[in-house]
Design an enzyme around this catalytic site. Sequence first.
Site, PDB file in Angstrom:
ATOM      1  N   LYS A 196      69.163 147.838 -79.134  1.00 38.04           N
ATOM      2  CA  LYS A 196      70.528 148.143 -78.652  1.00 38.04           C
ATOM      3  C   LYS A 196      71.044 149.383 -79.363  1.00 38.04           C
ATOM      4  O   LYS A 196      70.621 149.709 -80.489  1.00 38.04           O
ATOM      5  CB  LYS A 196      71.482 146.972 -78.872  1.00 38.04           C
ATOM      6  CG  LYS A 196      71.722 146.556 -80.334  1.00 38.04           C
ATOM      7  CD  LYS A 196      72.845 147.310 -81.042  1.00 38.04           C
ATOM      8  CE  LYS A 196      72.934 146.937 -82.519  1.00 38.04           C
ATOM      9  NZ  LYS A 196      73.460 147.922 -83.399  1.00 38.04           N
TER      10      LYS A 196
ATOM     11  N   PRO B 285      62.243 150.957 -84.690  1.00 40.81           N
ATOM     12  CA  PRO B 285      62.274 151.192 -86.140  1.00 40.81           C
ATOM     13  C   PRO B 285      63.089 150.113 -86.852  1.00 40.81           C
ATOM     14  O   PRO B 285      64.036 149.576 -86.276  1.00 40.81           O
ATOM     15  CB  PRO B 285      62.961 152.557 -86.263  1.00 40.81           C
ATOM     16  CG  PRO B 285      62.867 153.189 -84.931  1.00 40.81           C
ATOM     17  CD  PRO B 285      62.796 152.091 -83.915  1.00 40.81           C
TER      18      PRO B 285
ATOM     19  N   ALA C 271      67.396 150.026 -88.942  1.00 44.56           N
ATOM     20  CA  ALA C 271      67.772 151.305 -88.324  1.00 44.56           C
ATOM     21  C   ALA C 271      69.109 151.248 -87.593  1.00 44.56           C
ATOM     22  O   ALA C 271      69.582 152.248 -87.099  1.00 44.56           O
ATOM     23  CB  ALA C 271      66.687 151.715 -87.330  1.00 44.56           C
ATOM     24  N   GLY C 272      69.697 150.049 -87.493  1.00 47.15           N
ATOM     25  CA  GLY C 272      70.924 149.910 -86.711  1.00 47.15           C
ATOM     26  C   GLY C 272      70.639 149.727 -85.236  1.00 47.15           C
ATOM     27  O   GLY C 272      71.510 149.918 -84.387  1.00 47.15           O
ATOM     28  N   LEU C 273      69.393 149.341 -84.918  1.00 47.56           N
ATOM     29  CA  LEU C 273      68.985 149.163 -83.518  1.00 47.56           C
ATOM     30  C   LEU C 273      68.737 147.686 -83.187  1.00 47.56           C
ATOM     31  O   LEU C 273      68.273 147.356 -82.088  1.00 47.56           O
ATOM     32  CB  LEU C 273      67.710 149.975 -83.239  1.00 47.56           C
ATOM     33  CG  LEU C 273      67.856 151.497 -83.403  1.00 47.56           C
ATOM     34  CD1 LEU C 273      66.489 152.175 -83.352  1.00 47.56           C
ATOM     35  CD2 LEU C 273      68.770 152.072 -82.319  1.00 47.56           C
ATOM     36  N   ALA C 274      68.995 146.801 -84.149  1.00 46.79           N
ATOM     37  CA  ALA C 274      68.878 145.347 -83.956  1.00 46.79           C
ATOM     38  C   ALA C 274      67.450 144.901 -83.635  1.00 46.79           C
ATOM     39  O   ALA C 274      67.252 143.979 -82.845  1.00 46.79           O
ATOM     40  CB  ALA C 274      69.858 144.863 -82.883  1.00 46.79           C
ATOM     41  N   GLY C 275      66.472 145.527 -84.283  1.00 47.19           N
ATOM     42  CA  GLY C 275      65.072 145.181 -84.006  1.00 47.19           C
ATOM     43  C   GLY C 275      64.742 143.719 -84.294  1.00 47.19           C
ATOM     44  O   GLY C 275      64.101 143.054 -83.474  1.00 47.19           O
ATOM     45  N   GLY C 276      65.155 143.232 -85.445  1.00 49.59           N
ATOM     46  CA  GLY C 276      64.881 141.830 -85.788  1.00 49.59           C
ATOM     47  C   GLY C 276      65.598 140.882 -84.844  1.00 49.59           C
ATOM     48  O   GLY C 276      65.032 139.874 -84.401  1.00 49.59           O
ATOM     49  N   SER C 277      66.838 141.218 -84.513  1.00 46.96           N
ATOM     50  CA  SER C 277      67.609 140.384 -83.582  1.00 46.96           C
ATOM     51  C   SER C 277      66.957 140.377 -82.197  1.00 46.96           C
ATOM     52  O   SER C 277      66.951 139.351 -81.507  1.00 46.96           O
ATOM     53  CB  SER C 277      69.043 140.912 -83.455  1.00 46.96           C
ATOM     54  OG  SER C 277      69.668 140.929 -84.708  1.00 46.96           O
TER      55      SER C 277
ATOM     56  N   ASP D   9      74.076 139.956 -83.841  1.00 45.59           N
ATOM     57  CA  ASP D   9      73.584 140.709 -82.680  1.00 45.59           C
ATOM     58  C   ASP D   9      72.694 139.876 -81.746  1.00 45.59           C
ATOM     59  O   ASP D   9      72.355 140.333 -80.643  1.00 45.59           O
ATOM     60  CB  ASP D   9      72.748 141.912 -83.136  1.00 45.59           C
ATOM     61  CG  ASP D   9      73.585 142.994 -83.794  1.00 45.59           C
ATOM     62  OD1 ASP D   9      74.805 143.013 -83.558  1.00 45.59           O
ATOM     63  OD2 ASP D   9      73.014 143.808 -84.529  1.00 45.59           O
TER      64      ASP D   9
HETATM   65  P1  ATP Z   1      70.969 145.374 -87.125  1.00 43.38           P
HETATM   66  O1  ATP Z   1      71.200 146.552 -86.234  1.00 43.38           O
HETATM   67  O2  ATP Z   1      71.088 144.037 -86.427  1.00 43.38           O
HETATM   68  O3  ATP Z   1      71.728 145.431 -88.435  1.00 43.38           O
HETATM   69  P2  ATP Z   1      68.594 146.574 -88.044  1.00 43.38           P
HETATM   70  O4  ATP Z   1      67.997 147.273 -86.867  1.00 43.38           O
HETATM   71  O5  ATP Z   1      69.425 147.442 -88.952  1.00 43.38           O
HETATM   72  O6  ATP Z   1      69.438 145.377 -87.523  1.00 43.38           O
HETATM   73  P3  ATP Z   1      66.202 145.094 -88.480  1.00 43.38           P
HETATM   74  O7  ATP Z   1      65.204 145.990 -87.825  1.00 43.38           O
HETATM   75  O8  ATP Z   1      66.578 143.890 -87.729  1.00 43.38           O
HETATM   76  O9  ATP Z   1      67.497 145.892 -88.921  1.00 43.38           O
HETATM   77  O10 ATP Z   1      65.563 144.722 -89.897  1.00 43.38           O
HETATM   78  C1  ATP Z   1      66.304 144.423 -91.054  1.00 43.38           C
HETATM   79  C2  ATP Z   1      65.400 143.646 -92.008  1.00 43.38           C
HETATM   80  O11 ATP Z   1      65.125 142.363 -91.440  1.00 43.38           O
HETATM   81  C3  ATP Z   1      64.039 144.282 -92.250  1.00 43.38           C
HETATM   82  O12 ATP Z   1      64.070 144.997 -93.443  1.00 43.38           O
HETATM   83  C4  ATP Z   1      63.042 143.118 -92.277  1.00 43.38           C
HETATM   84  O13 ATP Z   1      62.594 142.830 -93.581  1.00 43.38           O
HETATM   85  C5  ATP Z   1      63.816 141.908 -91.772  1.00 43.38           C
HETATM   86  N1  ATP Z   1      63.215 141.315 -90.559  1.00 43.38           N
HETATM   87  C6  ATP Z   1      63.120 140.014 -90.301  1.00 43.38           C
HETATM   88  N2  ATP Z   1      62.543 139.784 -89.121  1.00 43.38           N
HETATM   89  C7  ATP Z   1      62.268 140.971 -88.579  1.00 43.38           C
HETATM   90  C8  ATP Z   1      61.673 141.389 -87.361  1.00 43.38           C
HETATM   91  N3  ATP Z   1      61.212 140.511 -86.445  1.00 43.38           N
HETATM   92  N4  ATP Z   1      61.590 142.699 -87.111  1.00 43.38           N
HETATM   93  C9  ATP Z   1      62.060 143.593 -88.037  1.00 43.38           C
HETATM   94  N5  ATP Z   1      62.604 143.265 -89.208  1.00 43.38           N
HETATM   95  C10 ATP Z   1      62.728 141.965 -89.490  1.00 43.38           C
END
Ligand code: ATP
Length: 295
Positions: free
Chosen positions: A13, A97, A100-106, A139
């Site tokens: 996102k 990535p 990154a603020g792209l909600a990859g884990g979510s 998210d």
């Molecule tokens: P948001 O935008 O929701 O704050 P984000 O993009 O900044 O998320 P994520 O990519 O979700 O951050 O990763 C944050 C941390 O979560 C990572 O450093 C990782 O250790 C942990 N993590 C747990 N599960 C996952 C996953 N499936 N994919 C990526 N990171 C994950």
Amino acid sequence: MSIKSISVCGYAKINLHLDMTGRRDDGYHTVNTVMQTVSLCDDVTVTLREDERIFATCNIQGVPTDEKNLAVRAALMLREAVGFSFGVQIDIFKRIPMAAGLAGGSADAAATLVALNVLMGNPCSIDQLCELGSRLGADVPFCIVGGTRFADGKGDILHDFPNMPDCAIVIACEGEGVSTPWAYRRLDEAYGNFEASFGYVPKEMAALKEALQKQDVLKIANTMYNIFEIPVLSERPVAAEIRSLFLSCGALGAMMSGSGPSVFAIFATEADAETAVERLKNRGYCPYLCHPVEC
Ligand code: ATP
């Protein structure tokens, strides 16, 4: 049990608008945000297992494969809610990535909830999945529903919003990562902890809503807002440089997503976006060309 498996996309996102409305007694910030699903995605394959193990695999080293992975936590949570006894393997091919603020884990957690629910014959409604998901992260409900949404509360209370028109979006995430708690601390320092006495007034979103209603890509690009930009970009020069680079490549608008450091830019044409991708690649960066995804 015959092996059952399903593959789904976990989409990233971007935030077209991200602002704070205050801070709750429990310390959580309350937000006003407009989120948009984009076609940059992880591939998430969920396979039921005869043993009871729930774990993940990932093509990227360093991503946790145990219950520290949000996707594994999602499967554990669904197992507790629905009461199944089998195990689950979650194979994640990551493109989004991290941190990154792209909600990859979510995105991976949401994809796992949706895929596992389908494999089990849909015991949960989408609302129930969102309720479970909100316990994993603010998210996750958005990542389950997708499209263009306004969210308030912690970012987990979703409201319909006019859809974003198709356009070319380039995302780049380079330099030192950002931990979300660090970014919130920077914000609190800048805005007096959002205490009532500081008098912070959230930005209007009417112009963005109208731009989306009119499907006016230029106006959308000109009315985007992210409160994290000033405190985070001042500490992340590479992200700030990428933002300037996008604008010098003719982007209609460029902004950081979430708490950064990823930066996205909206372009008038696919050709303009491709030119920007080439210029960023020539500088040694790794940009992604993508598009809005409707739900
Ligand atoms: P948001 O935008 O929701 O704050 P984000 O993009 O900044 O998320 P994520 O990519 O979700 O951050 O990763 C944050 C941390 O979560 C990572 O450093 C990782 O250790 C942990 N993590 C747990 N599960 C996952 C996953 N499936 N994919 C990526 N990171 C994950």
